[in-house]
Scaffold this motif. Structure first.
Motif, mmCIF file in Angstrom:
data_model
loop_
_atom_site.group_PDB
_atom_site.id
_atom_site.type_symbol
_atom_site.label_atom_id
_atom_site.label_comp_id
_atom_site.label_asym_id
_atom_site.label_seq_id
_atom_site.Cartn_x
_atom_site.Cartn_y
_atom_site.Cartn_z
ATOM 1 N N UNK A 169 -11.892 -87.375 -77.165
ATOM 2 C CA UNK A 169 -11.661 -86.772 -75.848
ATOM 3 C C UNK A 169 -12.383 -85.446 -75.765
ATOM 4 N N UNK A 260 -5.486 -81.936 -82.334
ATOM 5 C CA UNK A 260 -4.420 -82.554 -81.546
ATOM 6 C C UNK A 260 -4.524 -84.075 -81.565
ATOM 7 N N UNK A 262 -7.346 -86.377 -80.948
ATOM 8 C CA UNK A 262 -8.005 -87.165 -79.901
ATOM 9 C C UNK A 262 -8.833 -88.327 -80.441
ATOM 10 N N UNK A 308 0.155 -86.723 -78.394
ATOM 11 C CA UNK A 308 -0.630 -86.104 -77.332
ATOM 12 C C UNK A 308 -1.624 -87.073 -76.701
ATOM 13 N N UNK A 309 -2.345 -87.838 -77.534
ATOM 14 C CA UNK A 309 -3.400 -88.706 -77.004
ATOM 15 C C UNK A 309 -3.076 -90.199 -77.102
ATOM 16 N N UNK B 54 0.215 -75.287 -74.772
ATOM 17 C CA UNK B 54 -0.560 -76.526 -74.658
ATOM 18 C C UNK B 54 -1.039 -76.796 -73.237
ATOM 19 N N UNK B 61 -7.975 -81.490 -68.945
ATOM 20 C CA UNK B 61 -8.288 -82.916 -68.765
ATOM 21 C C UNK B 61 -8.141 -83.363 -67.313
ATOM 22 N N UNK B 155 -16.391 -76.035 -78.195
ATOM 23 C CA UNK B 155 -17.163 -77.178 -77.739
ATOM 24 C C UNK B 155 -17.286 -77.056 -76.235
ATOM 25 N N UNK B 158 -13.830 -79.770 -72.465
ATOM 26 C CA UNK B 158 -12.482 -79.513 -72.964
ATOM 27 C C UNK B 158 -12.503 -78.455 -74.067
#
Lengths: 325, 428
Positions: A169, A260, A262, A308-309, B54, B61, B155, B158
């Motif tokens: 992600x 997290x 992804x 989370x993902x 968070x 996203x 990065x 995100x």
């Protein structure tokens, strides 16, 4: 392959943020090489093609379709079935198609409570008549039909037969290029494989130094400046590295932020959240049950952290009973 | 008499899913409407129960193109709720990161999505053969902006290293020097870009509306400031609801907004209309070359305004690097929240326009959230523009009408993925 020997490629987005499409653009100058090797026949984000053009294609016309986004609505599912029919190889591209990703956190709620929150309760919404989106609305000029939203966010593989999975992600550009090269070279692994990643965990590619973990408390980021070069988990910061497939280059821990998860579960792990929970439980340094409960109790929002993902693709899939928050 | 039925089911080359429906019978417009068929993802519902730390990582996203903008607005909302005042270094690094994303998003829109319309092709791909130097220039600018974002955020899409009260990672002095030099070198590409876009035959169409943006007296506002409108209104960010007034329609999952009139416009053109004085002098020069000055009322020119903003962000980016290098850059511990309970709103003017996040926290857990994204705010104005434009072009061939409508919607750079995605023109 098309008449010019190029690979026939389709790209599609379902319920997604557009980041996976940006990840393709992030190939940067390699996009010129991609163009030289592949003919992109369908990419709604960047090209003028309509659904009817896809419908008109013979079955199996596309060599490969990279499908990103989760399945949220009847339209998303319809496109999944259509593209499965038109593509010889269907790839779940990115975390949403692969495992449900962050939009999958909606599986902690149900459609009704989500609608009430978004269309009725949000403080900025002026909706005294309680107007909610309707599947069908009769307007003076005729009936307007919009796609039905599902109660549950699904992964691509939960509605269609998927050949390969590209995690992330978003997926990282070098990994995308490796997948493209594998496709072009005909070097794809067995069906069902995760590609564009490796067979290890994020920890295995993380530059930080690991020692024997014994955790007496968990920290929030503002409570601690992590010692540079030292494993974040060792320092009491929950990091999904041990329960996450490698391939990203450990980007997040490298800049001081815990993983997290992804890239999804590592090989041979079905439920990523359970694997992370297991990793956490094995390092808690407590002599009594009460102490263990206190330490674990410091973890804020465990389900949102551990899953989370991956909630839609997990064994949990969704919450079964909704209670008022 | 003219009878036209167009249904652009799944409009392409926009970042999202939407349809244009046009129905003209015997010269009378029966329908002219823009629909969103995107599958909304309902962030406002499922951020409840998540930790304040968070929220920025989750709400980035909402959109993979404006992920830095969403993350930054989210952080400002959380910081305002929990009594966090970020340091000068944090503010400068966030601005620089934001500039990177704005350049990235604008180059994507102007070069990849808009330019093909003027060059008579359906996407950027054929341009690789016919206009290779144009594509290579776009790729160079994109590489620069992506690298800038990655230098700060860890990065590009995100971002990782942005957190409540500061950062978890800092560029080195050498990285900043190298980036500053690359920004200086990019001036040559921007000069050619401005010259290229100045030659494009922008469609003629005028419809004045209310323009809404952030504003600061001392800088071209992207993060924080006050909400201003071209109709003379001004509000603190905490009172954003007075501007947005979201309303619901049964035939769309996207919410609509209105303020002083039935519709308003956000984005690069709105920002330039409200904040022209604050543009960098070199950006003003670019605006002059493109023939842009307030009050711009041709929505097609939003894409040209984006070119001006790219110049601004490169110039301001060079200056921010100077300030960071002069004051020195060092790792800082993120500022600790004064409280873990409270309500706060944050706003950024992201590439597609002004954006609001608003959260309520109880003991560090989000219990209520509200996000209003730019594209939703533009819906009503897109529709009003379409209805004003259609009678002017109704006698043209159907393909020309279709293209004019698609180009109009694309000019707004709609990120329907924000809301919640594909444009189809249906001539029904």
């Amino acid at each position: 392959m098309s008449h010019n020997g190029k690979l026939k490629l389709g790209l599609y987005w379902a319920a997604s943020c557009g980041g996976c499409d940006i990840a393709i653009v992030e190939l940067r100058e390699k996009i010129l090489d991609l163009d030289a090797a592949a003919e992109i026949l369908f990419w709604p984000c960047a090209m003028d093609f309509k659904i009817k053009d896809v419908e008109a294609m013979p079955d199996g016309h596309l060599d490969v379709c990279l499908f990103n986004g989760a399945i949220r609505s009847t339209e998303n599912e319809h496109m999944a079935h259509l593209l499965r029919q038109k593509a010889q190889v269907l790839v779940a591209f990115g975390s949403c198609a692969h495992e449900g990703c962050i939009p999958g956190l909606a599986n902690l709620f149900d459609r009704q409570s989500i609608f009430e929150r978004v269309y009725l309760e949000t403080p900025s919404t002026d909706n005294p008549a309680g107007v909610l989106p309707q599947l069908s609305t009769l307007m003076p000029e005729g009936e307007i039909v919009i796609p039905q939203l599902y109660n549950t966010v699904k992964t691509l593989a939960q509605v269609e037969d998927v050949d390969y999975f590209v995690p992330g992600c978003p997926p990282q550009a070098p990994q995308i290029w490796a997948v493209v090269e594998a496709i072009l070279g005909g070097a794809l692994p067995p069906k069902g494989s995760v590609v564009g990643a490796n067979e290890k965990t994020v920890c295995d590619e993380c530059p930080h130094r690991r020692e024997e973990k014994r955790i007496r408390r968990f920290y929030r980021p503002h409570e601690i400046i992590p010692e540079p070069g030292r494993c974040l988990f060792d320092q009491g910061i929950i990091c999904a590295g041990p329960a996450t497939r490698g391939g990203c280059g450990a980007l997040c821990p490298s800049v001081g932020m815990p993983c997290r998860g992804c890239y999804g579960p590592p090989p041979n792990v079905i439920d990523q959240g359970a694997a992370l929970l297991s990793a956490v439980a094995s390092v808690v340094d407590a002599d009594t049950e009460e102490e263990a409960a206190r330490i674990v109790g410091e973890i804020v929002d465990p389900i949102g952290t551990f899953y989370r993902f991956s909630l839609p693709s997990s064994l949990l899939h969704r919450v079964k009973r909704i209670e008022n928050l | 008499m003219t009878t036209v039925k167009i249904d652009v089911h799944h409009l392409t080359r926009v970042e999202g899913h939407g349809d244009i429906v046009i129905d003209v019978q015997n010269g009378e417009i029966k329908t002219c409407r823009f629909e969103v068929v995107e599958a909304p993802r309902f962030f406002e519902a499922f951020v409840r129960g998540r930790s304040y730390l968070e929220l920025s990582h989750i709400t980035s996203r909402i959109c993979g193109i404006c992920s830095v903008g969403h993350a930054t607005a989210s952080l400002r909302a959380t910081e305002n709720a929990l009594g966090v005042e970020p340091s000068e270094q944090t503010v400068l690094l966030r601005k620089l990161n934001f500039h990177g994303e704005l350049i990235d998003s604008h180059v994507l829109h102007t070069y990849y999505l808009v330019a093909p319309d003027f060059l008579g092709v359906g996407s950027v791909i054929p341009l690789i053969e016919t206009h290779r130097e144009v594509v290579e220039r776009a790729l160079r600018i994109k590489k620069l902006s992506g690298d800038l974002c990655a230098m700060i955020g860890g990065r590009h899409t995100h971002p990782v290293a942005l957190t409540v009260g500061g950062f978890t990672h800092f560029p080195t002095e050498q990285e900043l020097r190298d980036m500053q030099q690359r920004l200086i070198d990019a001036r040559a590409d921007m000069d050619v870009t401005v010259a290229l876009f100045a030659t494009l035959p922008w469609p003629e169409f005028e419809r004045e509306t209310e323009y809404v943006s952030l504003h600061k007296d001392d800088e071209y506002a992207f993060i924080d400031g006050t909400i201003v409108t071209s109709d003379g209104f001004s509000y603190p960010i905490s009172e954003y609801r007075k501007v947005t007034n979201e309303w619901c329609v049964p035939f769309s999952t996207a919410k609509w907004t209105k303020h002083n009139r039935d519709a308003y416009m956000v984005g690069a053109m709105a920002r330039m209309n409200n904040n022209f004085d604050q543009l960098h002098p070199r950006a003003k020069e670019a605006a002059a070359k493109l023939g842009l000055k307030p009050l711009m009322t041709n929505s097609y020119l939003n894409s040209a305004a984006q070119v001006v903003e790219m110049v601004h962000c490169i110039e301001d980016g060079i200056e921010i690097c100077d300030r960071l290098l002069t004051r020195g850059i060092q790792p800082e511990k993120p500022v600790e929240p004064a409280t873990l309970s409270g309500e706060g709103a944050g706003s950024c003017d992201v590439p597609r326009g002004i954006l609001f996040h608003n959260y309520v926290y109880e003991d560090g857990i989000c219990v209520r959230a509200n996000c209003i994204i730019p594209t939703n705010q533009n819906w009503a104005n897109v529709n009003a523009d379409m209805q004003a434009l259609l009678p002017q072009i109704i006698d043209k061939p159907q393909d020309e009408i279709r293209l004019a409508m698609e180009m109009l919607v694309r000019a707004y750079d709609p990120c329907i993925s924000c809301s919640t995605h594909l444009l189809n023109v249906t001539f029904v």
